[in-house]
Design a protein around this motif. Structure first.
Motif, PDB file in Angstrom:
ATOM      1  N   MET A  43       0.781  -1.270  -0.085  1.00 36.91           N
ATOM      2  CA  MET A  43       0.023  -0.018  -0.061  1.00 36.91           C
ATOM      3  C   MET A  43       0.817   1.419  -0.051  1.00 36.91           C
ATOM      4  SD  MET A  43      -2.982   1.318   2.753  1.00 36.91           S
ATOM      5  CE  MET A  43      -3.923   2.689   2.468  1.00 36.91           C
ATOM      6  N   LYS A  44       0.520   2.421  -0.873  1.00 33.79           N
ATOM      7  CA  LYS A  44       1.201   3.373  -0.895  1.00 33.79           C
ATOM      8  C   LYS A  44       1.275   4.278  -0.026  1.00 33.79           C
ATOM      9  CE  LYS A  44       1.052   3.560  -5.905  1.00 33.79           C
ATOM     10  NZ  LYS A  44       0.327   4.087  -7.193  1.00 33.79           N
ATOM     11  N   GLN A  45       2.106   5.019   0.622  1.00 29.87           N
ATOM     12  CA  GLN A  45       2.131   5.842   1.935  1.00 29.87           C
ATOM     13  C   GLN A  45       1.947   7.352   1.306  1.00 29.87           C
ATOM     14  OE1 GLN A  45       5.466   5.225   4.712  1.00 29.87           O
ATOM     15  NE2 GLN A  45       6.002   3.224   3.928  1.00 29.87           N
ATOM     16  N   PRO A  46       0.657   7.712   1.609  1.00 27.07           N
ATOM     17  CA  PRO A  46       0.379   9.120   1.054  1.00 27.07           C
ATOM     18  C   PRO A  46       1.491  10.189   1.205  1.00 27.07           C
ATOM     19  CG  PRO A  46      -1.438   8.193   2.177  1.00 27.07           C
ATOM     20  CD  PRO A  46      -0.238   7.210   2.310  1.00 27.07           C
ATOM     21  N   HIS A  47       2.070  10.330   2.637  1.00 30.60           N
ATOM     22  CA  HIS A  47       3.055  11.514   2.822  1.00 30.60           C
ATOM     23  C   HIS A  47       4.173  11.395   1.990  1.00 30.60           C
ATOM     24  CE1 HIS A  47       4.458   8.130   5.403  1.00 30.60           C
ATOM     25  NE2 HIS A  47       5.699   8.988   5.372  1.00 30.60           N
ATOM     26  N   LYS A  48       4.659  10.080   1.600  1.00 35.45           N
ATOM     27  CA  LYS A  48       5.661   9.825   1.034  1.00 35.45           C
ATOM     28  C   LYS A  48       5.451  10.256  -0.564  1.00 35.45           C
ATOM     29  CE  LYS A  48       8.172   6.376   3.562  1.00 35.45           C
ATOM     30  NZ  LYS A  48       9.055   4.890   3.540  1.00 35.45           N
ATOM     31  N   LEU A  49       4.402   9.881  -1.012  1.00 41.87           N
ATOM     32  CA  LEU A  49       4.063  10.180  -2.287  1.00 41.87           C
ATOM     33  C   LEU A  49       3.968  11.823  -2.425  1.00 41.87           C
ATOM     34  CD1 LEU A  49       1.228   8.055  -4.316  1.00 41.87           C
ATOM     35  CD2 LEU A  49       1.196  10.728  -4.441  1.00 41.87           C
ATOM     36  N   TRP A  50       3.136  12.436  -1.587  1.00 34.43           N
ATOM     37  CA  TRP A  50       3.164  14.046  -1.639  1.00 34.43           C
ATOM     38  C   TRP A  50       4.532  14.349  -1.644  1.00 34.43           C
ATOM     39  CZ3 TRP A  50      -1.062  16.594  -3.069  1.00 34.43           C
ATOM     40  CH2 TRP A  50      -2.061  16.180  -3.107  1.00 34.43           C
ATOM     41  N   LEU A  51       5.450  13.915  -0.883  1.00 35.93           N
ATOM     42  CA  LEU A  51       6.514  14.572  -0.810  1.00 35.93           C
ATOM     43  C   LEU A  51       7.569  14.608  -2.080  1.00 35.93           C
ATOM     44  CD1 LEU A  51       9.168  15.980   0.853  1.00 35.93           C
ATOM     45  CD2 LEU A  51       9.700  13.747   1.744  1.00 35.93           C
ATOM     46  N   ARG A  52       7.518  13.319  -2.434  1.00 32.17           N
ATOM     47  CA  ARG A  52       7.760  12.996  -3.894  1.00 32.17           C
ATOM     48  C   ARG A  52       7.525  13.793  -4.886  1.00 32.17           C
ATOM     49  NH1 ARG A  52       5.565   8.006  -6.503  1.00 32.17           N
ATOM     50  NH2 ARG A  52       4.340   9.588  -7.200  1.00 32.17           N
ATOM     51  N   SER A  53       6.332  14.132  -5.067  1.00 35.85           N
ATOM     52  CA  SER A  53       5.508  14.862  -6.036  1.00 35.85           C
ATOM     53  C   SER A  53       5.979  16.247  -6.056  1.00 35.85           C
ATOM     54  CB  SER A  53       4.284  14.748  -5.879  1.00 35.85           C
ATOM     55  OG  SER A  53       3.680  13.533  -6.215  1.00 35.85           O
ATOM     56  N   LEU A  54       6.167  16.675  -4.778  1.00 33.87           N
ATOM     57  CA  LEU A  54       6.486  18.215  -4.595  1.00 33.87           C
ATOM     58  C   LEU A  54       8.052  18.318  -4.813  1.00 33.87           C
ATOM     59  CD1 LEU A  54       4.694  19.040  -1.117  1.00 33.87           C
ATOM     60  CD2 LEU A  54       4.254  19.809  -3.574  1.00 33.87           C
TER      61      LEU A  54
END
Length: 713
Positions: A1-12
């Protein structure tokens, strides 16, 4: 399952990195050529909404006026300057605000000193005449001022030096120019110096280099046009106390510009709204923008950076939201969101431009696209999953071919061109304006479709690509997008076949016009044929070909782009097309670079080594006569004898050249090139003189290097 905070940090982080990258690339002017193209597209769109200033009018020295003056006054070209004195006297009687001439009078009149004095006296009477002078971009060149009588009596002098961008397109204008401590206004703003104490620079959005961005109307014809012919007719009536087509009062409180407007006479500029734009229109637009306060305003750099960062973040936000909140609908949400972002990134610059504000389009758009692609790629695990995701996400808004291209090479999803060794072809119908004057719009359109279809098919059959149509002109290329080693041979073969097809077309037109209309033919096409035959009009196509390194590719915006070519070698091909007229050729001129690639497959004859307009490097001219495999033995022998005659000419054995050329002319009395050289020999070289600019021959001979300088395009 993807970790939202890591995904958001990566995107930023991706958005931030992409923002920095695109800012750096933009600072290095990587996007400049593409931004300029989108700027031009936006200008062409906004020009539809720009109303011309009704205080500005143009007096055109057009072909109709030249023909009329020849018939009624027996004035040959160039006109005596007393002609312009009449224009000044007539218009000045109506109390205009100013009368600016976009005509250089740098040499004494060929009609004598009294002619210059007549123009100067008219200026003195008017006190509202603005004359032009030219200052080269090269600091070591002396400015070209009018002759003394004209310069001293002008109310003010205006500089006509253009400010071109790196792609030779004029998008901006100067406000003034300093020379030897004196500040001269640009011709466009010189009228303000007559009507106001000074130019209000505080009201002008001046760029860092001291120029202003012009906002054009859709055509120079939007301004009040007057023909010099009507001025002359009205002048005669006015002097006799009678009523003519015009009265001086028609020019009351107007800013009047006078310029050449006949084909081959006026200065041709490339602008965002037209590649063939009269130079006087630049100065009229400059004045228009000042009077109406409609200069284009460049958005500050920091606002462009903010806009770029916002779009990069927006792309990252779409991908992140799709993967965290709309996972089940990512295949729909991502293309929908990115499509909306693409529309936003293009619509905002277009809308702002219509309101007179220039915000960058290409760099922010690139940031959005790169951020989108990088975020999508990083959102996928394995390469196979990446491909399935991209195909699913983009197949709804992009063609399958583009999707496959992105999958194979994501770096290919960009605007831009590649370098190719290829050949450029420029064609034009001689004296096409005469066709336009005879035919209605519908008839002209049908006739052009008839002609262009035949000629385009020939080019395409020879593996060429049609770049664009400009009225009756065809711009084409051979050697791209697929590389070809024999591009020059295909280009010349196309040219020869076009000239042969031209002969058949002329025969067909006569045949159709002499018989009842075929059932398949449109009424307007048949009518066009009848009119052309009745007026003894035939098609004669001039073709210029040059080979070498050029850039070809898709240019424009992500929403609209065209496959086209550019480069100095393209410009030379365009110039060669016009040089046919100077040498009275059969219609096909090529450069040395093209000749070197033909081997012995064509019958070619050499002409002069010339310097064409705006290109200082000498170019050896060659005329293509036929394909070797199709040529008659008489033509091959004729070409061989021609080379002997030209060897006499280039070695300056002019007497032998005259004898040899005369023999050739006896064999082929229709050879206009031979007639042209004999004319030069008889009138100049055999008399120990050489054609110069003042002789109105269209060329000036350099005795040091034996190169002819062409004086017109």
């Amino acid at each position: 399952m993807k970790q939202p905070h890591k995904l958001w940090l990566r995107s930023l982080l991706i958005a931030a990195a992409v923002s920095v990258l695109t800012i750096v690339l933009n600072t290095l002017n990587v996007f400049e050529i593409f931004e300029n193209k989108t700027y031009d597209l936006r200008m062409a769109n906004s020009a539809k909404y720009k109303l011309p200033c009704d205080e500005i009018c143009l007096v055109c020295v057009d072909q109709e006026s030249i023909d009329w003056a020849k018939e009624n006054y027996n004035w040959s070209w160039p006109w005596p300057r007393e002609a312009y004195a009449r224009i000044i006297d007539f218009i000045s009687a109506g109390n205009p605000k100013s009368l600016a001439f976009d005509i250089l009078y740098t040499e004494p009149s060929v009609y004598g000193t009294e002619d210059d004095t007549a123009l100067g006296d008219a200026e003195a009477r008017s006190k509202k005449v603005i004359q032009t002078f030219f200052i080269s971009e090269n600091d070591y060149d002396e400015p070209l001022f009018p002759v003394e009588q004209i310069k001293e009596n002008a109310a003010i002098l205006g500089n006509i030096t253009s400010k071109k961008d790196s792609d030779d397109v004029i998008r901006r204008a100067r406000l003034n120019y300093e020379y030897n401590g004196t500040v001269y206004p640009a011709l466009g703003l010189a009228p303000i110096c007559l009507t106001e104490e000074s130019i209000d620079y505080d009201s002008i959005p001046v760029l860092e280099d001291g120029t202003v961005l012009l906002r054009f109307t859709k055509s120079i014809d939007d301004y009040l046009p007057y023909s010099a012919k009507d001025i002359f007719e009205s002048y005669e009536a006015w002097k006799n106390g009678e009523e003519g087509p015009l009265s001086p009062e028609d020019f009351e409180d107007l800013y009047v510009f006078t310029a050449y407007y006949a084909p081959g006479l006026f200065d041709i500029c490339s602008t965002p709204i037209s590649q063939v734009y009269p130079g006087v229109g630049i100065h009229m637009t400059n004045l228009d923008n000042y009077l109406t306060g409609t200069y284009i305003k460049k958005i500050p750099g920091y606002v462009n950076i903010i806009w770029l960062v916002v779009l990069a973040l927006f792309a990252a936000l779409i991908v992140a939201l799709s993967e965290t909140c709309f996972t089940r609908y990512a295949a729909v949400a991502i293309p929908a969101g990115l499509s909306g972002g693409l529309v936003l990134s293009i619509a905002v610059p277009v809308i702002l431009f219509n309101f007179g504000y220039w915000i960058l389009l290409i760099a922010p758009l690139s940031a959005f696209i790169i951020s989108s692609l990088v975020n999508i790629i990083f959102s996928l695990g394995a390469e196979g999953k990446q491909k399935r995701f991209i195909r699913s996400a983009f197949s709804q808004c992009l063609s399958k071919d583009v999707v496959n291209q992105i999958i194979d090479d994501s770096s290919s999803f960009t605007l831009g061109g590649k370098k190719f060794e290829m050949s450029a072809i420029f064609t034009d119908i001689q004296k096409f304006s005469a066709f336009s004057e005879l035919l209605s719009a519908g008839e002209l359109g049908c006739f052009l479709n008839f002609y262009l279809t035949k000629m385009s098919d020939i080019i395409i059959d020879e593996k060429g690509t049609i770049d664009k149509y400009e009225g009756d002109a065809i711009v084409a290329l051979v050697g791209a997008p697929l590389k070809m080693y024999d591009h020059a041979k295909h280009a010349c073969a196309a040219a020869v076949k076009m000239k042969k097809a031209e002969l058949e077309l002329n025969k067909d037109i006569v045949n159709y016009a002499s018989n009842p209309k075929p059932s398949w033919m449109e009424d307007e096409l048949y009518s066009a044929f009848k009119i052309l035959v009745a007026n003894n009009k035939t098609i004669f196509t001039r073709i210029g070909i040059n080979s070498g390194e050029m850039i070809a590719g898709y240019f424009g915006s992500e929403k609209k782009k065209n496959y086209t070519m550019m480069g100095n070698n393209v410009n030379l091909a365009s110039r060669l097309e016009g040089v046919n007229k100077q040498y009275h050729t059969n219609g096909i001129l090529i450069s040395q670079a093209t000749r070197n690639l033909l081997d012995d497959d064509f019958v070619v004859r050499s002409l002069d080594k010339v310097r064409v307009v705006n290109i200082n490097t000498p170019v050896q001219l060659y005329e293509v006569l036929d394909e070797k495999s199709c040529a008659k033995e008489e033509l091959i022998a004729y070409a061989s004898d021609w080379e002997k005659a030209m060897s006499f000419f280039t070695s300056r054995d002019y007497q032998s050249a005259k004898i040899a050329l005369s023999e050739l002319l006896k064999k082929n009395p229709s050879d206009g090139v031979a007639e042209y050289y004999i004319h030069l020999l008889d009138d100049y070289f055999l008399k120990g003189t050489y054609p110069q600019e003042k002789d109105n021959e269209g060329v000036a001979f350099n005795t040091e290097d034996g190169v002819f300088k062409l004086l017109q395009k």
